[in-house]
Design an enzyme around this catalytic site. Sequence first.
Site, mmCIF file in Angstrom:
data_model
loop_
_atom_site.group_PDB
_atom_site.id
_atom_site.type_symbol
_atom_site.label_atom_id
_atom_site.label_comp_id
_atom_site.label_asym_id
_atom_site.label_seq_id
_atom_site.Cartn_x
_atom_site.Cartn_y
_atom_site.Cartn_z
ATOM 1 C CB SER A 96 -16.427 -57.407 14.152
ATOM 2 O OG SER A 96 -14.799 -57.343 13.822
ATOM 3 C CE LYS A 99 -14.799 -56.053 10.126
ATOM 4 N NZ LYS A 99 -14.544 -56.109 11.559
ATOM 5 C CB SER A 156 -15.455 -60.490 10.853
ATOM 6 O OG SER A 156 -15.778 -59.390 11.583
#
Length: 459
Positions: A96, A99, A156
């Site tokens: 993640s 992101k 997230s």
Amino acid sequence: MKDKQLHRNKKEWVKKSVASALLLNMLCSSVAPVMAYAESGQTTATVSTNAASQSAMKVPSVDSIGLNVSSAVLLDAATGQVLLSKNSDVPLPPASMTKMMTEYIVAEQVKQGKLSWDTMVTTSENASLQTGSKVFLAEGDQHTVKDLYIAMAVGSANDATVALAEYVAGSEQQFVKMMNETAQRMGMKTAYFINATGLSRADMPEKYRPNTDRETVMSAMDAAILAKYIVNDHPDFNQFTTIQSYKFRPRDKAPIVNLDWMLEANKSIPNFKAYAYEGLDGLKTGHTEQAGYCFTGTAVRNGMRLISVVMGTDSEAHRFTETRKVLDYGFNNFEEKQIIAPKSTVKGVEKVAIKKGKETKVPVVTDQAVSFVVPKGTNPTNVTFTTKIDDNVVAPIKAGTKVGTITYTYKVDGTNQTEQRTVNLVAAQDVDKASGFRLFFRSIKNFFVDLFDGVKNLF
């Protein structure tokens, strides 16, 4: 008598020869730099400091701190100077931390006025089908960009991330194209994205998987470069990353809890106070089975902001304990030192020639400060600079107009590492254009000066 006279003549000849040699040597020594300047159009000099030289503390090796990670890196956020590196150029699954690129692009869209934090976004089928961390968006749900951004940055949430990506670019894969183009522009050498979330291809909704067998990868260095762009281009990033918990919907039973245990604000939270770190205000966690536990962190102390990345740790807690080692290494062993203040006059380059002006030269100064991150206790006297001056500065010009550049080079004490900073040289005052009458008489004066110098050189 004749022999004595010959001996005296010989001694005089030797004295004159030695004196001539010394004079020639002095002349060559003084002329050489001037000739070099004339040929290259640049000057090179050493920056002097008033501070007395001190013995810098010995910076420990990276191995000495016992990092249990696949890779790690530590950067100074302002300059990009690398302070620690372990396998930092190896491309790995970033989970993640991917992101961060989605965050950056969305924040850029807001900054450019292409959307606002209050813009309403409708959830698509693709967003609603996302697995892993999510806020359980249903197809057709509507939420603001700001709410979705917080769900992405704090919790997230994969579904919120895809919803934002599709709104910006029309589809997730079109957004992925933007991600890869942005990575290239930022100078990220290994980064390759297949989605907006960091999920592995197998974990994406089957209908929306890309036509490639490749996976998302990013080195620790690339993650740090991306984080550097976030904190510098969007210095308000921490208005989102420091949110400790957030209720996404009024009806939700539990709020989104920030996955970053190291936030300084967590020092009063019983479950997290052991991990809270002074000055830490971001940035992004990541975890998949392939990636292990990862974390890009950033903290600021005494005006110095550092960015750390650890990848491939073996537990949720260890990504934070390993980050502490990395950040401690930076804050305990390094400090920022200003070499040149903003608006400084550079010795030897106090003025530059200007054409067609009321004055023939204009005073110049640096347009900003120059700093290096140095081992604690170091007074960096081994700094040199090279200037490059525009040879076609024409009046009229305003104060602040760029007339050249100056590059400072610092060899980091005790290492083979060399750091450079380039800033502009700018006019320190306005220079108006000279009248035609003044330019005419100046040209006559210059003609006779050149003529006299030409005649003088004949002799």
